[in-house]
Design a protein around this motif. Structure first.
Motif, PDB file in Angstrom:
ATOM      1  N   GLN A 173      -3.861   6.399   5.462  1.00  0.00           N
ATOM      2  CA  GLN A 173      -4.705   5.720   4.470  1.00  0.00           C
ATOM      3  C   GLN A 173      -4.469   4.214   4.498  1.00  0.00           C
ATOM      4  O   GLN A 173      -5.408   3.432   4.407  1.00  0.00           O
ATOM      5  N   THR A 174      -3.196   3.830   4.605  1.00  0.00           N
ATOM      6  CA  THR A 174      -2.860   2.406   4.630  1.00  0.00           C
ATOM      7  C   THR A 174      -3.530   1.720   5.806  1.00  0.00           C
ATOM      8  O   THR A 174      -4.126   0.650   5.668  1.00  0.00           O
ATOM      9  N   ARG A 212      -6.180   2.819   7.506  1.00  0.00           N
ATOM     10  CA  ARG A 212      -7.633   2.910   7.456  1.00  0.00           C
ATOM     11  C   ARG A 212      -8.222   1.993   6.385  1.00  0.00           C
ATOM     12  O   ARG A 212      -9.237   1.354   6.605  1.00  0.00           O
ATOM     13  N   ARG A 213      -7.580   1.925   5.228  1.00  0.00           N
ATOM     14  CA  ARG A 213      -8.195   1.208   4.113  1.00  0.00           C
ATOM     15  C   ARG A 213      -7.676  -0.214   3.944  1.00  0.00           C
ATOM     16  O   ARG A 213      -8.362  -1.045   3.370  1.00  0.00           O
ATOM     17  N   ILE A 214      -6.465  -0.477   4.400  1.00  0.00           N
ATOM     18  CA  ILE A 214      -5.870  -1.793   4.116  1.00  0.00           C
ATOM     19  C   ILE A 214      -5.734  -2.630   5.389  1.00  0.00           C
ATOM     20  O   ILE A 214      -6.235  -3.748   5.469  1.00  0.00           O
ATOM     21  N   LEU A 242      -0.065   5.252  -0.984  1.00  0.00           N
ATOM     22  CA  LEU A 242      -1.000   5.584   0.093  1.00  0.00           C
ATOM     23  C   LEU A 242      -0.223   6.102   1.297  1.00  0.00           C
ATOM     24  O   LEU A 242       0.884   5.634   1.574  1.00  0.00           O
ATOM     25  N   ALA A 292       0.826  -1.203   0.000  1.00  0.00           N
ATOM     26  CA  ALA A 292       0.000   0.000   0.000  1.00  0.00           C
ATOM     27  C   ALA A 292       0.861   1.255   0.000  1.00  0.00           C
ATOM     28  O   ALA A 292       0.597   2.217  -0.719  1.00  0.00           O
ATOM     29  N   PRO A 321      -9.251  -2.905   8.146  1.00  0.00           N
ATOM     30  CA  PRO A 321     -10.355  -3.779   7.711  1.00  0.00           C
ATOM     31  C   PRO A 321      -9.997  -5.268   7.795  1.00  0.00           C
ATOM     32  O   PRO A 321     -10.824  -6.083   8.195  1.00  0.00           O
TER      33      PRO A 321
END
Lengths: 215, 218
Positions: free
Chosen positions: B131-132, B134-136, B127, B122, B139
């Protein structure tokens, strides 16, 4: 932070902590007994016993412990069971934690390699001998830690006996919050005592667990 | 005094209403514990020390003390500092924070288990760190601990009976009110226990469904 007040009320909290310890010990003994019987029944060859134990676990784990305490303490007299709040709380909580311990003990027994049972049976041991000499000694080591988790949850669970007016730590904290309007101080005082009790019990269980591993 | 269950249907509506409130508290506190758990976990692992230390101290205190005690602290403590929350809100906050701490422990253990390559990949794709996460990373970390978090949710449902002590009008308190009029504790507490059991079964079925879907999407 009102240190003078803390010093003044702490004797009451020490006494309450002793009550929490007594409740915890009795509840743990009852819980372990129910758990051992429950696990034996769940693993029994008799379908009736398996059914009864499965219902016991499902009902006691599926409803709030507080309600179970209330049913026994407030509802008991209607069916001829008259208990003081200390006994009612201990019995209800002990039977409740026993349902969780049933699953813990059963899990530990089932986790013993099946080959062990087969080998012992092939060597001519009876089912009972196999259980007593081969499976249980191994399972006992594996259940110490998870039973320890059950017990520390149970120590915090003894707070549920406060609503039926057993003067233990949470009841005492609640009473002094009401009379002094110092919720933070009372929370800290009782919280620290709970944590000391849980820490000491946890250390004891770790010690037991380490010893069981060495031998 | 024997048992007489014929009085229970008279209070059917009140009990049903109480059960509805129990479900509402469980959902609100469950959501708070889910998102609170994620926030606590991120702070405990990546936060500035000025945030990390208080969160760790809070977790330590909340893991070591009974929920009932924490409910008293939150309800009366907030009044003491001039915040007079309705009992429902105080109950949701108390239950939610208590289980957020437990969920946070699960997520904290799960974040380092997310493959390092995911993080590196990421970052390489441009990213940012946030962001890394939060999004990768988060989750995947959260998905891995859905089953034990589900167990916490079931515990939360049962522990919601405790908020009756600070006056939240839920199932347990509805039963208590019926008892104060009829003097039939056994019947009404049993009826309440039955309602909890049914809600519990529904919640367990829902969680199993969720777990299967997550397993299938992998």
């Amino acid at each position: 932070m009102d240190t003078e007040l803390i010093l003044r009320v702490s004797p009451f909290f020490i006494e309450a902590a002793w009550m929490t310890i007594k409740l915890s010990i009795l509840t743990a003994i009852l819980g372990l007994t129910c758990g051992a019987l429950g696990a034996a029944a769940r693993l029994s060859r008799l379908a009736v016993l398996r059914w009864i134990a499965a219902i016991y676990v499902s009902v006691f784990r599926g409803t709030p412990a507080l309600i179970q305490i209330f049913i026994l303490y407030f509802g008991g007299p209607q069916i001829g069971i008259q208990l003081d709040s200390f006994s009612a709380g201990t019995i209800a909580l002990g039977v409740n934690i026993g349902a969780y311990m049933t699953e813990t003990i059963r899990g530990a027994i089932l986790s013993v390699d099946k080959g062990q049972t087969e080998a012992a049976r092939t060597l001519g041991m009876s089912r009972w001998e196999t259980m007593r000499k081969v499976v249980l000694p191994q399972a006992a080591r594996m259940m110490i830690r998870p039973l320890g988790v059950n017990i520390s949850a149970m120590i915090k669970g003894t707070a549920l006996i406060a609503p039926i007016s057993v003067v233990e730590l949470t009841y005492t904290a609640q009473r002094f919050i009401g009379s002094t309007y110092k919720p933070f101080e009372m929370f800290l005082l009782s919280g620290i005592l709970y944590m000391i009790i849980i820490y000491v019990v946890g250390q004891g269980i770790s010690l037991l667990d380490r010893r069981a591993r060495i031998t | 005094m024997g048992l007489d269950f014929t009085v229970v249907p008279d209070y059917f509506g009140a009990l049903l209403m109480g059960a509805g409130w129990t479900v509402a508290i469980t959902i609100c506190a469950g959501l708070l514990s889910f998102f609170g758990g994620i926030v606590f976990a991120v702070i405990a692992l990546y936060g500035h020390w000025a945030l990390r230390l208080p969160v760790r101290a809070f977790a330590f205190l909340f893991m070591g003390t009974p929920l009932l005690l924490q409910l008293f602290l939150i309800y009366f403590g907030l009044i003491e500092v001039g915040i007079d929350l309705p009992a429902f809100a105080a109950g949701v906050i108390g239950l939610g924070l208590h289980f957020a701490v437990y969920n946070s422990e699960l997520i904290q253990a799960s974040i380092p288990a997310v493959d390092k390559g995911q993080y590196e990949g990421a970052r390489t794709l441009g990213l940012s760190r946030g962001q890394t996460l939060r999004r990768i990373v988060i989750p995947q970390a959260v998905r891995a601990v859905i089953p034990p978090m589900g167990n916490n949710m079931i515990a939360l449902l049962k522990d919601s009976a405790l908020v009756s002590v600070i006056g939240v009008m839920e199932l347990n308190l509805s039963a208590q009110q019926a008892i104060s009029r009829t003097y039939r504790p056994f019947e009404f507490y049993l009826a309440a226990a039955f309602c909890y059991y049914i809600i519990n079964l529904a919640l367990e079925a829902g969680l199993r469904h969720l777990e299967r879907r997550i397993a299938a999407s992998r």
